[in-house]
Design a protein around this motif. Structure first.
Motif, PDB file in Angstrom:
ATOM      1  N   ARG A  73       0.540  -1.346  -0.092  1.00  0.00           N
ATOM      2  CA  ARG A  73      -0.134  -0.066  -0.099  1.00  0.00           C
ATOM      3  C   ARG A  73       0.779   1.242  -0.184  1.00  0.00           C
ATOM      4  O   ARG A  73       0.270   2.238  -0.041  1.00  0.00           O
ATOM      5  N   ILE A  74       2.115   1.101   0.176  1.00  0.00           N
ATOM      6  CA  ILE A  74       2.881   2.479  -0.014  1.00  0.00           C
ATOM      7  C   ILE A  74       2.683   3.351  -1.172  1.00  0.00           C
ATOM      8  O   ILE A  74       2.610   2.913  -2.253  1.00  0.00           O
ATOM      9  N   GLN A  75       2.246   4.425  -0.636  1.00  0.00           N
ATOM     10  CA  GLN A  75       1.523   5.443  -1.834  1.00  0.00           C
ATOM     11  C   GLN A  75       2.659   6.462  -1.941  1.00  0.00           C
ATOM     12  O   GLN A  75       2.817   7.285  -1.109  1.00  0.00           O
ATOM     13  N   ARG A  76       3.565   6.709  -3.245  1.00  0.00           N
ATOM     14  CA  ARG A  76       4.494   7.496  -3.524  1.00  0.00           C
ATOM     15  C   ARG A  76       3.562   8.866  -4.174  1.00  0.00           C
ATOM     16  O   ARG A  76       2.537   8.873  -4.582  1.00  0.00           O
ATOM     17  N   PRO A  77       4.262   9.895  -3.689  1.00  0.00           N
ATOM     18  CA  PRO A  77       3.831  11.035  -4.224  1.00  0.00           C
ATOM     19  C   PRO A  77       3.900  11.267  -5.605  1.00  0.00           C
ATOM     20  O   PRO A  77       4.454  10.771  -6.325  1.00  0.00           O
ATOM     21  N   GLY A  78       2.816  11.891  -6.245  1.00  0.00           N
ATOM     22  CA  GLY A  78       2.712  12.093  -7.590  1.00  0.00           C
ATOM     23  C   GLY A  78       3.912  12.742  -8.306  1.00  0.00           C
ATOM     24  O   GLY A  78       4.217  12.343  -9.391  1.00  0.00           O
ATOM     25  N   ARG A  79       4.356  13.704  -7.570  1.00  0.00           N
ATOM     26  CA  ARG A  79       5.627  14.530  -8.167  1.00  0.00           C
ATOM     27  C   ARG A  79       6.385  14.638  -6.945  1.00  0.00           C
ATOM     28  O   ARG A  79       6.055  15.229  -6.046  1.00  0.00           O
ATOM     29  N   ARG A  80       7.780  14.232  -7.001  1.00  0.00           N
ATOM     30  CA  ARG A  80       8.436  14.327  -5.757  1.00  0.00           C
ATOM     31  C   ARG A  80       9.682  15.284  -6.297  1.00  0.00           C
ATOM     32  O   ARG A  80      10.055  15.336  -7.365  1.00  0.00           O
ATOM     33  N   ARG A  81      10.206  16.220  -5.392  1.00  0.00           N
ATOM     34  CA  ARG A  81      11.349  16.954  -5.741  1.00  0.00           C
ATOM     35  C   ARG A  81      11.954  17.144  -4.137  1.00  0.00           C
ATOM     36  O   ARG A  81      11.499  16.921  -3.274  1.00  0.00           O
ATOM     37  N   MET A  82      13.243  17.229  -4.561  1.00  0.00           N
ATOM     38  CA  MET A  82      14.291  17.576  -3.234  1.00  0.00           C
ATOM     39  C   MET A  82      13.728  18.974  -2.685  1.00  0.00           C
ATOM     40  O   MET A  82      13.725  19.774  -3.401  1.00  0.00           O
ATOM     41  N   LEU A  83      13.508  19.098  -1.484  1.00  0.00           N
ATOM     42  CA  LEU A  83      13.016  20.175  -0.647  1.00  0.00           C
ATOM     43  C   LEU A  83      14.378  20.665  -0.060  1.00  0.00           C
ATOM     44  O   LEU A  83      15.052  20.141   0.647  1.00  0.00           O
ATOM     45  N   TYR A 134       5.762  22.664  -2.344  1.00  0.00           N
ATOM     46  CA  TYR A 134       5.917  21.521  -3.202  1.00  0.00           C
ATOM     47  C   TYR A 134       5.685  20.348  -2.632  1.00  0.00           C
ATOM     48  O   TYR A 134       5.626  19.388  -3.228  1.00  0.00           O
ATOM     49  N   LEU A 135       5.464  20.285  -1.004  1.00  0.00           N
ATOM     50  CA  LEU A 135       5.107  18.950  -0.437  1.00  0.00           C
ATOM     51  C   LEU A 135       3.658  18.779  -0.507  1.00  0.00           C
ATOM     52  O   LEU A 135       2.937  19.604   0.083  1.00  0.00           O
ATOM     53  N   GLU A 136       3.223  17.657  -1.183  1.00  0.00           N
ATOM     54  CA  GLU A 136       1.706  17.244  -1.055  1.00  0.00           C
ATOM     55  C   GLU A 136       1.445  16.642   0.239  1.00  0.00           C
ATOM     56  O   GLU A 136       2.168  15.534   0.712  1.00  0.00           O
ATOM     57  N   ARG A 137       0.557  17.236   0.947  1.00  0.00           N
ATOM     58  CA  ARG A 137      -0.057  16.477   2.231  1.00  0.00           C
ATOM     59  C   ARG A 137      -0.912  15.191   1.858  1.00  0.00           C
ATOM     60  O   ARG A 137      -1.964  15.215   1.164  1.00  0.00           O
ATOM     61  N   ALA A 138      -0.226  14.246   2.353  1.00  0.00           N
ATOM     62  CA  ALA A 138      -0.778  12.830   1.831  1.00  0.00           C
ATOM     63  C   ALA A 138      -1.571  12.022   2.852  1.00  0.00           C
ATOM     64  O   ALA A 138      -2.514  11.189   2.547  1.00  0.00           O
ATOM     65  N   GLY A 139      -1.108  11.785   4.024  1.00  0.00           N
ATOM     66  CA  GLY A 139      -1.661  10.915   4.849  1.00  0.00           C
ATOM     67  C   GLY A 139      -1.000  10.978   6.135  1.00  0.00           C
ATOM     68  O   GLY A 139      -0.100  11.708   6.597  1.00  0.00           O
ATOM     69  N   PHE A 140      -1.551  10.231   7.293  1.00  0.00           N
ATOM     70  CA  PHE A 140      -1.262  10.290   8.592  1.00  0.00           C
ATOM     71  C   PHE A 140       0.280   9.652   8.837  1.00  0.00           C
ATOM     72  O   PHE A 140       0.848  10.112  10.061  1.00  0.00           O
ATOM     73  N   ASP A 141       0.754   8.984   8.103  1.00  0.00           N
ATOM     74  CA  ASP A 141       1.936   8.292   8.284  1.00  0.00           C
ATOM     75  C   ASP A 141       2.972   8.877   7.295  1.00  0.00           C
ATOM     76  O   ASP A 141       4.085   8.175   7.018  1.00  0.00           O
TER      77      ASP A 141
END
Length: 192
Positions: free
Chosen positions: A45-55, A81-88
């Motif tokens: 179930r690991i959900q990677r972000p749609g777009r990743r970038r180094m912050l 640029y950080l997408e809020r995705a989940g509790f963990d």
């Protein structure tokens, strides 16, 4: 991909492996068992972000709410640029060696960070640890991570993350790469 079972205290947890599938033996049965499609789905179930970038971020502040935890607030323009995705939701934190003030550390600039780091000398490589995001602070363009302070009674035996958290001062530059989340409650599930 295959799923096995790991039991630390009698509770069976799925373990994912990317090896070729093979049959698993169960302690409860004399016959080999193959994981069900549901077990495979739960374990992957690991959900990677749609777009990743180094912050590129800086330490905004820190506090120690208990003897064994440190909360560090990271912020800066790149938080947008950080997408809020989940509790963990978790990510990799890249930081300078807390024991070497003179080190000129290279902080990676893309998600191809492994290649970037292998091209650097050992004195220029940052330390890398994975931390969960504890809370978002959208008005301040920041978020908090909590770091467990291991070996609190003997600071010399503490790990890199513990030593960095204790030494982190406002303005310290770090890099952060979002790794996604795995907790995905069913649609319509109630939360508290």
């Amino acid at each position: 991909m295959k799923v096995g079972e790991f039991s630390a205290s009698g509770v069976r947890l799925p373990v994912v492996s990317h090896e070729a599938p093979r049959r698993q033996w169960s302690h409860d049965h004399d016959e080999p068992q193959v994981p069900s499609p549901r077990e495979v789905a739960v374990a992957s179930r690991i959900q990677r972000p749609g777009r990743r970038r180094m912050l590129s971020l800086t330490v905004q502040g820190s506090e120690q709410p208990s003897p064994h935890f440190m909360t560090v607030t990271l912020g800066g323009e790149d938080v947008q640029y950080l997408e809020r995705a989940g509790f963990d939701q978790a990510g990799r934190l890249f930081f300078a060696d807390p024991d070497d003030d003179a080190a000129e550390v290279f902080l990676p600039s893309s998600e191809r960070w492994i290649l970037q780091l292998t091209l650097q000398g050992s004195k220029q490589r940052p330390r890398v640890r994975t931390y969960s995001i504890r809370r978002f602070r959208p008005k301040a363009s920041a978020f908090d991570i909590e770091i467990s302070l291991h070996a609190a009674d003997s600071p010399g035996a503490a790990g890199w993350g513990t030593r960095w958290a204790r030494a982190a001062e406002p303005g310290t530059t770090v890099a952060f790469l979002d790794e996604g989340h795995s907790y995905a409650p069913a649609p319509g599930a109630e939360t508290r």
